[in-house]
Design an enzyme around this catalytic site. Structure first.
Site, PDB file in Angstrom:
ATOM      1  N   ASN A   9       0.863  -1.185   0.000  1.00 59.36           N
ATOM      2  CA  ASN A   9       0.000   0.000   0.000  1.00 59.36           C
ATOM      3  C   ASN A   9       0.902   1.238   0.000  1.00 59.36           C
ATOM      4  O   ASN A   9       1.522   1.550   1.010  1.00 59.36           O
ATOM      5  CB  ASN A   9      -0.892  -0.030   1.255  1.00 59.36           C
ATOM      6  CG  ASN A   9      -1.733   1.223   1.407  1.00 59.36           C
ATOM      7  OD1 ASN A   9      -1.786   2.065   0.501  1.00 59.36           O
ATOM      8  ND2 ASN A   9      -2.382   1.357   2.547  1.00 59.36           N
ATOM      9  N   LYS A  11       0.068   4.278  -0.237  1.00 59.05           N
ATOM     10  CA  LYS A  11      -0.576   5.454   0.375  1.00 59.05           C
ATOM     11  C   LYS A  11      -0.386   6.687  -0.519  1.00 59.05           C
ATOM     12  O   LYS A  11      -0.360   6.554  -1.737  1.00 59.05           O
ATOM     13  CB  LYS A  11      -0.041   5.659   1.800  1.00 59.05           C
ATOM     14  CG  LYS A  11      -0.173   4.359   2.625  1.00 59.05           C
ATOM     15  CD  LYS A  11       0.034   4.542   4.092  1.00 59.05           C
ATOM     16  CE  LYS A  11      -0.149   3.196   4.795  1.00 59.05           C
ATOM     17  NZ  LYS A  11      -0.034   3.274   6.227  1.00 59.05           N
ATOM     18  N   HIS A  95      -9.400   1.039   5.150  1.00 58.66           N
ATOM     19  CA  HIS A  95      -8.104   1.262   5.808  1.00 58.66           C
ATOM     20  C   HIS A  95      -8.313   2.213   6.982  1.00 58.66           C
ATOM     21  O   HIS A  95      -9.136   3.124   6.913  1.00 58.66           O
ATOM     22  CB  HIS A  95      -7.104   1.855   4.806  1.00 58.66           C
ATOM     23  CG  HIS A  95      -5.711   1.849   5.343  1.00 58.66           C
ATOM     24  ND1 HIS A  95      -5.266   2.788   6.245  1.00 58.66           N
ATOM     25  CD2 HIS A  95      -4.682   0.988   5.150  1.00 58.66           C
ATOM     26  CE1 HIS A  95      -4.017   2.497   6.574  1.00 58.66           C
ATOM     27  NE2 HIS A  95      -3.630   1.420   5.919  1.00 58.66           N
ATOM     28  N   GLU A  97      -6.735   4.645   8.010  1.00 58.36           N
ATOM     29  CA  GLU A  97      -6.565   6.072   7.709  1.00 58.36           C
ATOM     30  C   GLU A  97      -7.838   6.648   7.099  1.00 58.36           C
ATOM     31  O   GLU A  97      -8.156   7.830   7.284  1.00 58.36           O
ATOM     32  CB  GLU A  97      -5.345   6.263   6.783  1.00 58.36           C
ATOM     33  CG  GLU A  97      -4.046   6.065   7.566  1.00 58.36           C
ATOM     34  CD  GLU A  97      -2.892   5.477   6.768  1.00 58.36           C
ATOM     35  OE1 GLU A  97      -2.919   5.513   5.527  1.00 58.36           O
ATOM     36  OE2 GLU A  97      -1.949   4.972   7.418  1.00 58.36           O
ATOM     37  N   GLU A 167      -4.966  -4.878  10.638  1.00 61.27           N
ATOM     38  CA  GLU A 167      -3.953  -3.843  10.805  1.00 61.27           C
ATOM     39  C   GLU A 167      -4.207  -3.085  12.105  1.00 61.27           C
ATOM     40  O   GLU A 167      -5.030  -2.150  12.132  1.00 61.27           O
ATOM     41  CB  GLU A 167      -4.005  -2.857   9.634  1.00 61.27           C
ATOM     42  CG  GLU A 167      -3.732  -3.477   8.288  1.00 61.27           C
ATOM     43  CD  GLU A 167      -3.187  -2.460   7.285  1.00 61.27           C
ATOM     44  OE1 GLU A 167      -2.123  -2.716   6.723  1.00 61.27           O
ATOM     45  OE2 GLU A 167      -3.814  -1.401   7.102  1.00 61.27           O
ATOM     46  N   GLY A 173       2.811   2.407  10.683  1.00 61.82           N
ATOM     47  CA  GLY A 173       3.759   3.505  10.511  1.00 61.82           C
ATOM     48  C   GLY A 173       4.470   3.916  11.784  1.00 61.82           C
ATOM     49  O   GLY A 173       5.077   4.989  11.831  1.00 61.82           O
ATOM     50  N   SER A 212       3.829  -2.088  10.215  1.00 57.84           N
ATOM     51  CA  SER A 212       5.288  -2.119  10.385  1.00 57.84           C
ATOM     52  C   SER A 212       5.909  -3.473  10.027  1.00 57.84           C
ATOM     53  O   SER A 212       6.846  -3.915  10.689  1.00 57.84           O
ATOM     54  CB  SER A 212       5.674  -1.684  11.801  1.00 57.84           C
ATOM     55  OG  SER A 212       5.231  -0.356  12.038  1.00 57.84           O
TER      56      SER A 212
END
Ligand code: 13P
Length: 251
Positions: A9, A11, A95, A97, A167, A173, A212
């Protein structure tokens, strides 16, 4: 046997030049037999990536899609039909985010998931808890609710042609990775939840871990029985590192 999948991904990263360079690195890579590899560039770079990967076995997907399958008056959105027409095979749905920063809730995510499947795109449903929720002991409840929302709205058969990515938000991240045992616990719970409705569907669906993942921790994570690969963020922006993660899935 479930085929492992490693998905990158990207992003909101990349310029035309850097994406072309990354994709040239990927195109040279030998993909281990039996592993599915996919990349998710920004919508803007999907065409460029597909051009460079012509004839390669790397799949291309989108990071998001509109909640309506067809074309129409919806400024700023890209429809599943258009993604499919451009050559995408997959799309990320939910996701963290997008859930947290863009405020997408289960209702719109259910529609995106369904719209993707209408045109034959495979949705990768992302689920995961925040640090606060984990510390409150609510991980399985939160993930279970995110999953249940799709099951209740679309039925268990929606997972015949879908992938799920666990996730944990606190691992995205941050450099903090869920331990293989922590990830396995959630993956097993997801599979058990699906199995309550249909054990064949539960056994067939691929469950990816994201948060990560790097070459250094991929082997351990991927060796867990219910972890069928990974959804990789930062480390997928480096062709060598991503390649090493792919090889880990092939072991
Ligand atoms: P990182 O691998 O950068 O933690 O990102 C994970 C992720 O969000 C993939 O979708």
């Amino acid at each position: 046997m479930r085929r492992p999948m490693v998905a990158g991904n990207w992003k909101m990263h990349g310029t035309c030049a850097s994406v072309a360079e990354l994709v040239q690195g990927l195109a040279k890579m030998a993909i281990p037999e039996g592993v599915d590899v996919a990349v998710f560039p920004t919508s803007l770079h999907i065409g460029l990536v597909l051009d460079h990967l012509k004839g390669r076995s790397i799949l291309v997907g989108a990071q998001n899609c509109a909640h309506e399958a067809g074309q129409g008056a919806l400024t700023g959105e890209v429809s599943p039909t258009q993604l499919q027409d451009a050559g995408c095979k997959l799309v990320l749905v939910g996701h963290s985010e997008r859930r947290q920063i863009m405020g997408e809730g289960n209702e719109v995510l259910n529609r995106k998931f369904a719209a993707a499947q209408v045109v034959g795109l495979t949705p990768i449903l992302c689920v995961g808890e925040t640090l606060e929720q984990r510390e409150a002991g609510k991980t399985l409840e939160v993930v279970g609710q995110q999953l249940d929302s799709i099951i209740e709205e679309l039925g268990i058969d929606a997972f015949v042609n879908a992938v799920i990515a666990y996730e944990p938000v606190w691992a995205i991240g941050t450099g903090l990775t869920a331990s293989p045992e922590q990830a396995q616990e959630v993956h097993a719970a997801i599979r058990a939840q699906l199995a309550k409705k249909n054990s064949e569907v539960a056994q067939g669906v691929r469950l990816l871990y994201g948060g990560s993942v790097k070459a250094a921790n991929a082997v351990e994570l991927f060796s867990m029985p219910d972890i069928d690969g990974g959804l990789i963020g930062g480390a997928s922006l480096n062709a060598d590192e991503f390649g090493a993660i792919i090889r880990a899935a092939g072991n």
